[in-house]
Design a protein around this motif. Structure first.
Motif, PDB file in Angstrom:
ATOM      1  N   PRO A 188       0.901  -1.209  -0.088  1.00 59.72           N
ATOM      2  CA  PRO A 188      -0.024   0.097  -0.027  1.00 59.72           C
ATOM      3  C   PRO A 188       0.987   1.290   0.057  1.00 59.72           C
ATOM      4  O   PRO A 188       1.984   1.305   0.425  1.00 59.72           O
ATOM      5  CB  PRO A 188      -0.869  -0.248   1.387  1.00 59.72           C
ATOM      6  N   ALA A 189       0.267   2.289  -0.521  1.00 60.14           N
ATOM      7  CA  ALA A 189       1.250   3.724  -0.519  1.00 60.14           C
ATOM      8  C   ALA A 189       0.188   4.723   0.208  1.00 60.14           C
ATOM      9  O   ALA A 189      -0.968   4.763   0.105  1.00 60.14           O
ATOM     10  CB  ALA A 189       1.473   4.084  -2.062  1.00 60.14           C
ATOM     11  N   LEU A 190       0.850   5.611   0.861  1.00 61.05           N
ATOM     12  CA  LEU A 190       0.122   6.642   1.341  1.00 61.05           C
ATOM     13  C   LEU A 190      -0.545   7.759   0.362  1.00 61.05           C
ATOM     14  O   LEU A 190      -0.035   7.758  -0.806  1.00 61.05           O
ATOM     15  CB  LEU A 190       1.088   7.721   2.372  1.00 61.05           C
ATOM     16  N   ARG A 191      -1.775   8.132   0.772  1.00 59.89           N
ATOM     17  CA  ARG A 191      -2.289   9.219  -0.106  1.00 59.89           C
ATOM     18  C   ARG A 191      -1.892  10.410   0.209  1.00 59.89           C
ATOM     19  O   ARG A 191      -2.252  10.879   1.125  1.00 59.89           O
ATOM     20  CB  ARG A 191      -3.755   9.172  -0.264  1.00 59.89           C
ATOM     21  N   LEU A 192      -0.960  11.295  -0.630  1.00 55.74           N
ATOM     22  CA  LEU A 192      -0.398  12.466  -0.333  1.00 55.74           C
ATOM     23  C   LEU A 192      -1.032  13.377  -0.919  1.00 55.74           C
ATOM     24  O   LEU A 192      -1.146  13.515  -2.288  1.00 55.74           O
ATOM     25  CB  LEU A 192       1.188  12.424  -0.647  1.00 55.74           C
ATOM     26  N   GLN A 205       8.615   8.255  -6.524  1.00 50.34           N
ATOM     27  CA  GLN A 205       7.541   6.936  -6.001  1.00 50.34           C
ATOM     28  C   GLN A 205       6.238   7.606  -6.539  1.00 50.34           C
ATOM     29  O   GLN A 205       5.692   8.731  -6.194  1.00 50.34           O
ATOM     30  CB  GLN A 205       7.449   6.965  -4.444  1.00 50.34           C
ATOM     31  N   GLY A 206       5.730   6.801  -7.522  1.00 50.71           N
ATOM     32  CA  GLY A 206       4.620   7.230  -8.113  1.00 50.71           C
ATOM     33  C   GLY A 206       4.616   8.315  -8.818  1.00 50.71           C
ATOM     34  O   GLY A 206       5.403   8.571  -9.403  1.00 50.71           O
ATOM     35  N   GLN A 207       3.693   9.220  -8.504  1.00 53.43           N
ATOM     36  CA  GLN A 207       3.409  10.774  -9.142  1.00 53.43           C
ATOM     37  C   GLN A 207       4.083  11.769  -8.301  1.00 53.43           C
ATOM     38  O   GLN A 207       4.106  13.000  -8.346  1.00 53.43           O
ATOM     39  CB  GLN A 207       2.128  11.068  -9.070  1.00 53.43           C
ATOM     40  N   VAL A 208       4.888  11.093  -7.214  1.00 53.30           N
ATOM     41  CA  VAL A 208       5.584  12.163  -6.285  1.00 53.30           C
ATOM     42  C   VAL A 208       7.129  12.062  -6.518  1.00 53.30           C
ATOM     43  O   VAL A 208       7.803  11.053  -6.518  1.00 53.30           O
ATOM     44  CB  VAL A 208       5.453  11.834  -4.949  1.00 53.30           C
ATOM     45  N   THR A 236      10.210  16.443  -3.369  1.00 52.42           N
ATOM     46  CA  THR A 236       8.945  17.106  -2.947  1.00 52.42           C
ATOM     47  C   THR A 236       8.832  17.233  -1.430  1.00 52.42           C
ATOM     48  O   THR A 236       9.266  16.288  -0.618  1.00 52.42           O
ATOM     49  CB  THR A 236       7.736  16.053  -3.465  1.00 52.42           C
ATOM     50  N   LYS A 237       8.416  18.494  -1.104  1.00 53.62           N
ATOM     51  CA  LYS A 237       8.347  18.757   0.265  1.00 53.62           C
ATOM     52  C   LYS A 237       7.039  18.475   1.022  1.00 53.62           C
ATOM     53  O   LYS A 237       5.962  18.457   0.205  1.00 53.62           O
ATOM     54  CB  LYS A 237       8.452  20.156   0.505  1.00 53.62           C
ATOM     55  N   ILE A 238       7.182  17.577   2.017  1.00 53.99           N
ATOM     56  CA  ILE A 238       5.935  17.053   2.705  1.00 53.99           C
ATOM     57  C   ILE A 238       5.358  17.941   3.973  1.00 53.99           C
ATOM     58  O   ILE A 238       6.180  18.093   4.724  1.00 53.99           O
ATOM     59  CB  ILE A 238       6.191  15.489   3.031  1.00 53.99           C
ATOM     60  N   ILE A 239       4.254  18.138   3.981  1.00 52.84           N
ATOM     61  CA  ILE A 239       3.612  18.971   5.092  1.00 52.84           C
ATOM     62  C   ILE A 239       2.723  17.918   5.966  1.00 52.84           C
ATOM     63  O   ILE A 239       1.857  17.204   5.240  1.00 52.84           O
ATOM     64  CB  ILE A 239       2.753  20.127   4.798  1.00 52.84           C
ATOM     65  N   LEU A 240       2.869  17.793   7.039  1.00 51.20           N
ATOM     66  CA  LEU A 240       1.929  17.044   8.085  1.00 51.20           C
ATOM     67  C   LEU A 240       0.497  18.010   8.384  1.00 51.20           C
ATOM     68  O   LEU A 240       0.872  18.885   8.721  1.00 51.20           O
ATOM     69  CB  LEU A 240       2.550  16.598   9.184  1.00 51.20           C
ATOM     70  N   ALA A 290       9.960   2.476   1.950  1.00 46.39           N
ATOM     71  CA  ALA A 290      10.717   3.148   2.929  1.00 46.39           C
ATOM     72  C   ALA A 290      10.241   4.545   3.172  1.00 46.39           C
ATOM     73  O   ALA A 290      10.322   5.201   4.170  1.00 46.39           O
ATOM     74  CB  ALA A 290      12.193   3.042   2.309  1.00 46.39           C
ATOM     75  N   ARG A 291       9.930   5.237   1.974  1.00 43.02           N
ATOM     76  CA  ARG A 291       9.526   6.553   2.082  1.00 43.02           C
ATOM     77  C   ARG A 291       8.172   6.674   3.015  1.00 43.02           C
ATOM     78  O   ARG A 291       8.300   7.480   3.861  1.00 43.02           O
ATOM     79  CB  ARG A 291       9.067   7.055   0.449  1.00 43.02           C
ATOM     80  N   ASP A 292       7.305   6.035   2.709  1.00 40.62           N
ATOM     81  CA  ASP A 292       5.969   6.011   3.518  1.00 40.62           C
ATOM     82  C   ASP A 292       6.061   5.437   4.962  1.00 40.62           C
ATOM     83  O   ASP A 292       5.477   6.029   5.696  1.00 40.62           O
ATOM     84  CB  ASP A 292       4.866   5.262   2.605  1.00 40.62           C
ATOM     85  N   ALA A 293       6.922   4.564   5.146  1.00 33.67           N
ATOM     86  CA  ALA A 293       7.219   4.023   6.654  1.00 33.67           C
ATOM     87  C   ALA A 293       7.686   5.295   7.331  1.00 33.67           C
ATOM     88  O   ALA A 293       7.434   5.530   8.377  1.00 33.67           O
ATOM     89  CB  ALA A 293       7.963   2.725   6.544  1.00 33.67           C
ATOM     90  N   GLY A 294       8.800   5.779   6.769  1.00 29.75           N
ATOM     91  CA  GLY A 294       9.258   6.873   7.339  1.00 29.75           C
ATOM     92  C   GLY A 294       8.523   8.044   7.449  1.00 29.75           C
ATOM     93  O   GLY A 294       8.725   8.522   8.491  1.00 29.75           O
TER      94      GLY A 294
END
Length: 330
Positions: free
Chosen positions: A67-71, A99-102, A106-110, A140-144
């Motif tokens: 599975p992959a996170l929905r960003l 990874q995918g379309q990202v 890419t900067k990630i905001i919580l 690895a990206r999504d787990a982290g």
């Protein structure tokens, strides 16, 4: 039943720990840039990881092998942010691989959402998934990202007020500092270290324990928090003795991983029973541990179909299989 390993199989591979992986640069220098988060919310290339009650969204079904996170895009959160419906935000860093379309970089905001905001984004409660359910299959990206986000969110939830004076704290440094409004002192995210240990006796058996609230045949290895002023090795010896009455020597570090429940670091060891105290009887403390048992590899293999052992997300499962020499499939 599982197949016990041969002597050759017992040349163990390094631990495979899902929450020890990451493909994110946390970019701590950017946190101190004035108004960095506000600027980032105007960057259409940024992506947003949303959390609601510790759960997040996935791309596609959760039961896929990977599975992959929905960003989400900035635009998908714009209305909620404009109406001040986000409980908290923070900068998690930037991705270091595509990874995918990202793409990488890419900067990630919580974005931490309340129940109403979460429902506005995704009204189906079954679409929100917790780390315990899906974490083992994430990249690895999504787990982290998920481990970082969940630990940070849990820290914010428990540090709304200054521990010195009780006044409300304000958030600074792109979500990585809370500051007391009275005296200005800063409060930083904390991590609670805990040891977890596979105890091995002179017959090469592993010690497993069971808590009173668990199902009848659920077992795991021993663990506990590190106390103030204590080394990791000393914590291993103390916790094992307190919970089981067993004296161990020569703790050997095997690996560590984040455990954001709420914001811990699990540090894995193996240790041998002290030969000078090898005949001491097992003595479960009756509080953390209700019962204890020594298991040989042959017993684990024969009973694998009935045993309830820790899953793949937990370092406990990895430590047990490290001793066993391969997958158990309990």
């Amino acid at each position: 039943t599982a197949t016990p390993p041969t002597k050759e199989d017992q040349m163990h591979e390094p631990l495979s720990l899902p929450l020890a992986r990451s493909a994110v640069d946390r970019d701590n220098v950017a946190r101190s840039i004035p108004n960095f988060l506000n600027t980032l919310w105007s960057d259409d290339t940024a992506r947003v990881l949303v959390l609601a009650d510790g759960k997040t969204l996935l791309e596609g079904p959760a039961d896929t092998p990977s599975p992959a996170l929905r960003l989400l895009t900035i635009g998908q959160l714009a209305e909620l942010r404009a109406t001040d419906n986000l409980e908290q935000d923070a900068y998690l860093g930037f991705t270091v691989e595509d990874q995918g379309q990202v793409p990488a970089g890419t900067k990630i905001i919580l974005a931490i959402l309340d129940a109403a905001a979460a429902s506005a984004i995704e009204p189906d409660p079954d679409a929100w998934h917790g780390l315990r359910r899906t974490g083992a299959g994430l990249s690895a990206r999504d787990a982290g990202l998920y481990a970082e986000a969940l630990a940070l969110a849990n820290w914010h939830e428990t540090h709304l007020y200054c521990p010195r004076c009780g006044q409300a704290t304000v958030v600074e440094e792109a979500g990585w500092v809370r500051k007391c409004v009275v005296d200005g002192h800063q409060i930083f995210p904390r991590t609670d270290p805990a040891i977890i240990v596979s105890v091995i006796d002179q017959h090469d058996r592993i010690l497993l324990g069971s808590q009173g609230v668990w199902e009848e045949n659920r077992w795991s290895i021993l663990a506990g928090f590190v106390e103030p002023g204590e080394s990791l090795a000393a914590a291993v010896q103390r916790e094992v003795f307190e919970e089981s009455g067993v004296r161990v020597i020569a703790p050997e570090y095997l690996g560590s991983q984040a455990w954001p429940f709420p914001y811990s670091l699990m540090v894995g060891f193996t240790a041998k029973v002290d030969p000078a105290h090898a005949d001491l009887p097992l003595n479960p403390d009756g509080v953390e541990i209700e019962k204890l048992r020594w298991f040989s590899r042959e017993e684990i293999a024969a009973e694998a179909g009935k045993l309830l052992l820790p899953g793949k997300l937990s370092i406990a499962g990895a430590l047990i299989e490290h001793w066993f020499g391969g997958p158990i499939g309990s």
